[in-house]
Design an enzyme around this catalytic site. Structure first.
Site, mmCIF file in Angstrom:
data_model
loop_
_atom_site.group_PDB
_atom_site.id
_atom_site.type_symbol
_atom_site.label_atom_id
_atom_site.label_comp_id
_atom_site.label_asym_id
_atom_site.label_seq_id
_atom_site.Cartn_x
_atom_site.Cartn_y
_atom_site.Cartn_z
ATOM 1 N N HIS A 122 1.055 -0.776 0.226
ATOM 2 C CA HIS A 122 -0.017 0.241 -0.204
ATOM 3 C C HIS A 122 0.644 1.082 -0.098
ATOM 4 O O HIS A 122 0.146 2.553 -0.311
ATOM 5 C CB HIS A 122 -1.080 0.184 1.187
ATOM 6 C CG HIS A 122 -1.976 -0.828 0.852
ATOM 7 N ND1 HIS A 122 -2.911 -1.208 0.345
ATOM 8 C CD2 HIS A 122 -1.994 -1.862 2.364
ATOM 9 C CE1 HIS A 122 -3.636 -2.208 0.360
ATOM 10 N NE2 HIS A 122 -3.113 -2.879 1.268
ATOM 11 N N ASP A 159 -3.513 -10.972 -2.463
ATOM 12 C CA ASP A 159 -3.416 -10.068 -1.571
ATOM 13 C C ASP A 159 -5.316 -9.842 -1.285
ATOM 14 O O ASP A 159 -5.476 -9.889 -2.595
ATOM 15 C CB ASP A 159 -2.748 -9.048 -0.629
ATOM 16 C CG ASP A 159 -3.351 -8.639 0.562
ATOM 17 O OD1 ASP A 159 -2.594 -8.478 1.610
ATOM 18 O OD2 ASP A 159 -3.945 -7.965 1.162
ATOM 19 N N HIS A 161 -6.697 -6.969 -0.523
ATOM 20 C CA HIS A 161 -6.648 -5.633 -0.717
ATOM 21 C C HIS A 161 -5.754 -5.309 -1.863
ATOM 22 O O HIS A 161 -4.821 -5.908 -2.096
ATOM 23 C CB HIS A 161 -5.808 -5.178 0.574
ATOM 24 C CG HIS A 161 -6.769 -4.900 1.915
ATOM 25 N ND1 HIS A 161 -6.501 -6.477 2.766
ATOM 26 C CD2 HIS A 161 -8.012 -4.661 2.609
ATOM 27 C CE1 HIS A 161 -6.879 -6.176 3.731
ATOM 28 N NE2 HIS A 161 -8.107 -5.172 3.505
ATOM 29 N N ASP A 248 -5.394 -12.846 3.780
ATOM 30 C CA ASP A 248 -6.187 -11.829 4.099
ATOM 31 C C ASP A 248 -7.937 -12.343 3.751
ATOM 32 O O ASP A 248 -8.695 -11.934 3.984
ATOM 33 C CB ASP A 248 -6.070 -11.014 5.107
ATOM 34 C CG ASP A 248 -5.226 -9.940 3.217
ATOM 35 O OD1 ASP A 248 -4.724 -10.705 2.160
ATOM 36 O OD2 ASP A 248 -4.777 -9.590 3.629
#
Length: 339
Positions: A122, A159, A161, A248
């Site tokens: 990120h 991931d 996200h 996740d």
């Protein structure tokens, strides 16, 4: 997989009871030890990235701001990204671990895995966010460009996200193909990663997003990845492969709304091994410790040919949302790739 890059020093990035804490790495390493995996692979201690390594990706002001915050006692960089007094040095160590992972994989024509924190995907060129301080993968990629003169890279990020930082850093670069499968950004952080975000300028067509509806299953992921990954990788023909591994999306994870099972991590390890051969794996998310432990064991055993995965050969039960997503990706990317 022949090497794992890890250090107990990562615990000095002390985030307390934050979801991203040292308990994650402890759980992974403990499970690998208990399963006898650590006896079969090389464990390499990372070396910190240099300031020059950081500055190939991040602005000087960003690096100095993180350093200054940590030297003054640390604190929250934003509402969910915490830096402890030693986090600047440990973030450099995590970035250095990614560099060593890529270096090892390249030089030995093998698969290597950086089990590090803080995570990185990120972090943009000038901002820490989403638990991430520096962008570990991007720093390693730019190192390979500068030092080893590697030209073309494929990044696959699973991931849950969207790796907005990695995507932004390479958004205009036609020599870096970023493929991300993640939860629909309308329903999860960071709120970007739509199919229409395809790259810009010379990089148009080299940012391929696969946003999945909440409650998507292992079957849904297999259906769509089986049709996209190999054709795209074959046409792009990268010189080196990175994989951002995130756990996740598991059904037990508290930070997402997906329904992946342990089987997915065996499937995707097998898939990427067949596509890439040698690659650098970079740890990102995964916050249920039991799922994190089991799925790392399953992924690594599959990479090491200890476990065969037959799940993906079964008949798939695929949602209409997933079929529609694939159809839309086919339409949007028709000028660039055929699936």
């Amino acid at each position: 997989m022949t090497a794992l890059i890890y250090s107990d020093e990562y615990k000095k990035h002390d985030t307390g009871n934050h979801p991203e804490n040292q308990g994650r790495l402890n759980a992974i390493m403990s499970s690998l030890k208990n399963e006898g995996i650590l006896d079969k692979i090389d464990i390499i201690s990372p070396k910190p990235a240099t300031t020059a390594d950081l500055l190939r990706v991040h602005s000087k002001s960003h690096v100095e701001e993180v350093k200054s915050l940590c030297e003054s006692g640390g604190g929250y960089i934003d509402y969910d990204t915490f830096a402890a007094p030693e986090s600047y040095e440990i973030a450099k160590l995590a970035a250095g671990g990614a560099i060593q992972t890529a270096d090892f994989a390249l030089k030995n024509n093998e698969i290597a895995y950086s089990v590090a924190r803080p995570p990185g995907h990120h972090a943009t060129s000038d901002k820490s966010m989403g638990f991430c301080i520096f962008n570990n993968l991007a720093i390693a990629l730019e190192y390979l460009k500068a030092v080893h003169k590697i030209k073309k890279f494929l990044i696959f990020d699973f991931d849950v996200h969207y790796g907005n930082g990695t995507a932004e850093i390479f958004y205009n670069d036609p020599d870096v193909l970023y493929i991300s499968i993640h939860q629909d950004p309308r329903t999860i952080f960071p709120g970007s990663g739509f199919i229409e975000e395809t790259g810009s300028g010379k990089g148009e067509g080299y940012n391929l997003n696969i946003p999945m509806a909440p409650s998507s299953t292992t079957d849904d992921y297999i259906y769509i990845l089986d049709q996209i990954l190999e054709p795209v990788a074959s046409k792009f023909n990268a010189d080196f492969y990175f994989v951002d591994v995130g756990f996740d999306g598991h059904v037990d994870d508290p930070l997402s709304s997906m329904a992946l099972t342990d089987d997915f991590y065996g499937y995707i390890a097998n898939k990427m091994k067949n596509i890439a051969g040698n690659m650098a794996l970079i740890l990102e998310g995964g916050y249920d410790l039991n799922a994190l432990s089991r799925c790392n064991v399953k992924m690594i055993n599959t990479l090491n040919n200890i476990m065969t995965e037959d799940y993906y050969k079964q008949e798939l039960n695929v949602s209409e949302n997933t079929q529609n997503t694939f159809n839309k990706i086919t339409d949007v990317f028709s000028p660039f790739f055929e699936f």
